[in-house]
Structure formats: structure tokens, C-alpha cells
Write a protein that holds these residues in place. Sequence first.
Motif, short mmCIF file in Angstrom:
data_model
loop_
_atom_site.label_atom_id
_atom_site.label_comp_id
_atom_site.label_asym_id
_atom_site.label_seq_id
_atom_site.Cartn_x
_atom_site.Cartn_y
_atom_site.Cartn_z
N SER A 1 0.82 -1.22 0.00
CA SER A 1 0.00 0.00 0.00
C SER A 1 0.85 1.26 0.00
O SER A 1 0.31 2.37 0.12
CB SER A 1 -0.93 0.00 1.21
OG SER A 1 -0.19 -0.07 2.42
N GLY B 1 -3.12 -7.50 -5.47
CA GLY B 1 -1.77 -6.95 -5.34
C GLY B 1 -0.65 -7.92 -5.62
O GLY B 1 0.49 -7.66 -5.25
N TRP C 1 -2.04 1.93 -4.48
CA TRP C 1 -3.31 1.19 -4.53
C TRP C 1 -3.11 -0.14 -5.23
O TRP C 1 -4.02 -0.69 -5.83
CB TRP C 1 -4.38 2.05 -5.20
CG TRP C 1 -4.49 3.35 -4.47
CD1 TRP C 1 -5.19 3.59 -3.31
CD2 TRP C 1 -3.83 4.58 -4.80
NE1 TRP C 1 -4.99 4.88 -2.90
CE2 TRP C 1 -4.17 5.53 -3.80
CE3 TRP C 1 -2.98 4.98 -5.83
CZ2 TRP C 1 -3.69 6.83 -3.81
CZ3 TRP C 1 -2.50 6.28 -5.85
CH2 TRP C 1 -2.86 7.19 -4.85
N ARG C 2 -1.88 -0.63 -5.16
CA ARG C 2 -1.50 -1.93 -5.72
C ARG C 2 -1.77 -2.00 -7.23
O ARG C 2 -2.25 -3.00 -7.75
CB ARG C 2 -2.19 -3.06 -4.96
CG ARG C 2 -1.74 -3.13 -3.49
CD ARG C 2 -2.48 -4.22 -2.73
NE ARG C 2 -1.93 -4.38 -1.39
CZ ARG C 2 -2.31 -3.67 -0.31
NH1 ARG C 2 -3.25 -2.74 -0.45
NH2 ARG C 2 -1.77 -3.88 0.87
N THR D 1 -8.96 -5.83 -1.82
CA THR D 1 -7.62 -6.05 -1.28
C THR D 1 -7.69 -7.12 -0.20
O THR D 1 -8.76 -7.46 0.30
CB THR D 1 -7.02 -4.76 -0.69
OG1 THR D 1 -7.92 -4.23 0.30
CG2 THR D 1 -6.79 -3.72 -1.77
N HIS E 1 -11.97 -5.21 1.98
CA HIS E 1 -10.67 -5.74 2.39
C HIS E 1 -10.87 -7.00 3.21
O HIS E 1 -11.66 -7.03 4.15
CB HIS E 1 -9.89 -4.71 3.22
CG HIS E 1 -8.51 -5.17 3.59
ND1 HIS E 1 -7.51 -5.29 2.66
CD2 HIS E 1 -7.98 -5.56 4.78
CE1 HIS E 1 -6.41 -5.71 3.26
NE2 HIS E 1 -6.67 -5.90 4.54
#
Length: 442
Positions: free
Chosen positions: A70, A283, A305-306, A342, A375
Motif C-alpha cells: 500500500s 496486489g 493502490w497496488r 484487497t 478488504h
Amino acid sequence: MPQSPSAASRDEPVIRDRGDACPGALRLHAADDGFLARVRIPGGMLDGSAARLLADAADRLGDGHLDLTSRGNVQLRGLGESCGGELAELLAGAGLLPAPTHERVRNIVSSPLAGLDRLGLPDVSPWVAELDALLCASDAAAGLSGRFLFALDDGRGDVTSLAADVNLVPEGDDRARLWSGDPREAVLVPSQDAPRAALTAAAYFLDAVRQAGTRAWRVAELPPEHALSGARLVERLAVAGVSAVLAAPDPSARSAGSVTTPEPGIVPGADGTASLSVLAPLGRLTTAQWRRLAGLTGRVRLTPWRGIVVPGLPGHEAAAALAGLAEAGLVTTADSPWRSVTACTGKPGCAKALADVRADAQAVMERARGPLAVHWSGCERRCGHPRGSAWVDLVATPAGYDLHVEGRAPRRGVPEHELAPALADARHADHVRHNLPDSVQK
């Protein structure tokens, strides 16, 4: 919902009984799937040769994947205990270890589209290289924790939304707004002195930590009586030879929930070139995907933000290149179910995790689409969660997943067969969604 670092209470000083254990490229972290190395990439900016050497390291020494963090950094996982020397040699050859004593403090994020799109905002990328060089040359800067963060924002408000410890934003043609902690304590400095001023602000923080008698790692952790003052920063900058004045409040300041981050797709430039913006699902990239990105123009920018931005393509080649990245398994459109999803590492890589969150996300996300970010956390620590409050929080427990969304009572122990509909419902929470920017509601 858990508090973001920017909202953490400072009623009591942070006193720790150990030093910062944040992993680095030379300080490996022992995980259940082997050792982990975190390689700092200031501003997320990598040239093709350095990127390819990272892929070589992942193939030869790790598990054949690269994880984006991140903060726009890269993690290698599945490393052997005795690979440290070979890894250091590879990274040094790629130019990724310019100062081994400082490698964990090179935490710099910058606006990924700076100088690339048609907004006409100032290009802050030269600040990245200058600040990195100043950090590496400063003996005092080695005392910063591996969590201390610099944000260089071109004015769009994307990286200043990340609760950084030192923030720089261009103001007009020849000045920059600088603040450390509270944006109401901002000062204005000449643009040419901005990186030096940012380093001075970091030194001010280190002095405040010593005076407070804490082991604070972040500016937000300082007790109120030692909070950093704009007036005092002006004085310290004067001693460092940088002219500065207190800044008036910034009327354009935006909250973290109103900031637009790079959308997947083609980003037209002002000079006939184009950039590609893509996301890595959860990610994580294979080395084949990574090499494909690095080979397009020989430059990449990793985002907090990957995501990955590939700059400098001829405009007429952008559509075909983007289609190729989609075929390679990367997120290239805003309607992908993976656009705002994520997860932490989860099982089997993390000993504290109670679930294989990546596999669970793969199983339900097609059936759990929605505008809110989500998430997945393998435990209550919620590692890697988004900033701000507009996100759905799934936390693994021994009894199933707990589902949290702001303004609603949490659902405890959601069983597997109810997870997809429960998550889809949470991602459409109207009381949260009406406050989201248009780009997030797509």
C-alpha cells in the motif's frame, strides 16, 4: 470499523519496549511460507532493467511472485533463510540499495500520474529523486522508522490522502506547501527547496520524539504537547537556509473519501503519448506478468493502490498493449470485480491468519460486486486495509467471517454459503455510497 492512522488518538504518548521491526531488503521477516523481503521503491518509479532484476530475484530466490504494498513498494516471499547475501547483491546491481543503512527509510509515495495526463498539474517526480538522495546522505535520517512516510502530491490530492508524516504539494508556480502531521500547520517554501524542507521536517520529528521520551514511529503518535508546530518548522527551516512562511488554510483540500485514484485503462497524455493503468488482483503478480509490464516501455510506476502505471507508449499502440495486459490476467477496466478488492497475506503465509483469505476472495468476488471497496483480513490486525472509512471490512474468526461496514451493526460469523450475498449487500450500503465520489460509484 478500525481507525485509520490519521484518526488515531494522541491522548497518550506511544511508548514501546522494542525498536521498529518493519521488514526491509536486508532485514528479512520470517513468515510461514519462508522469509519475506520488502524492497523500497521511492515514488514507485522503476526502470525496466531494475524491474527485470527483481523478477529474477523472485524466480531464483523466492516463490515466483511479486507483491505490491500500500506504499508502492515490492515484497518478495518464500525466500530461503540463507539467501540474504545473494539478494543484496542482486538488488545492489539493480540500483535498489543506494544506502544499505537507510534502505528501510526510503518511504516516498508520489502521485502516479504526475506529468503523464492532461490535467496540467506540476510534475513532482524530480522531487522524488532529490528527496531520496538527501535521505540517503543524512546520518540522522537513518533514525527514522521503516513506517515513516513522505508524500509528494502534484495537487490532485491522491497521496496526501494516505496519512503521510511529511507532505509536499506544489502551490502556484514557484512555491510548495509543506506540512508534517496537521495540515493546519502547513508552511510555504520555495519549490526548489521543497525536498530539503521535507528532510528538515523529518529531523524536527526526530527531535520531538527525543524530547517526548517516546519511541514514536509516526508523527500522529506524538503526544499533544509535542505536536509539530508550523511556526517552529519555519524557524528550523530558516536555520537550514530555507525561507518559509506560515500558509493560509488550503481551500482545495479534500478528504480521503473524495480523492480519485488512477482508474484502470488508457491515460492520454498531452504530448501524443499515453500511459496504461492496470491493477494486480489482490496486489500479487507472477514474474511473467511483471516482465510483460516492464518490457512495454522500460518504465513502470507502482501505485499505493497496488496498481501499475506504464508511461510513454505511442498513443496508437495503447489499446493493443492494454488488451495484451488483460490477456495476461491484469485488471484493465473499471468494471472488474477485482478493481477495489484487497487482502492481507492470510494462510498459509501468515501464522496469525485464521483463513486463506485470497482463496476465499477468489471464490466469492464474482458474486459479490459492488461500489464499496472491500478488504479481507485473516485476523483482527487487518494488515494492509484501505485508508478512510468507506470500505467493507471482512475479518476471519474461528467461527467464520465478521463483516463490518460503517453505520451498520457488524455481522458476526457469516457462514460460507451466506458470504457472497452478505458481502454484495454490504458493498451497496446506501448510507455510505451516497458520500462516495462518482469514480468510486461506477
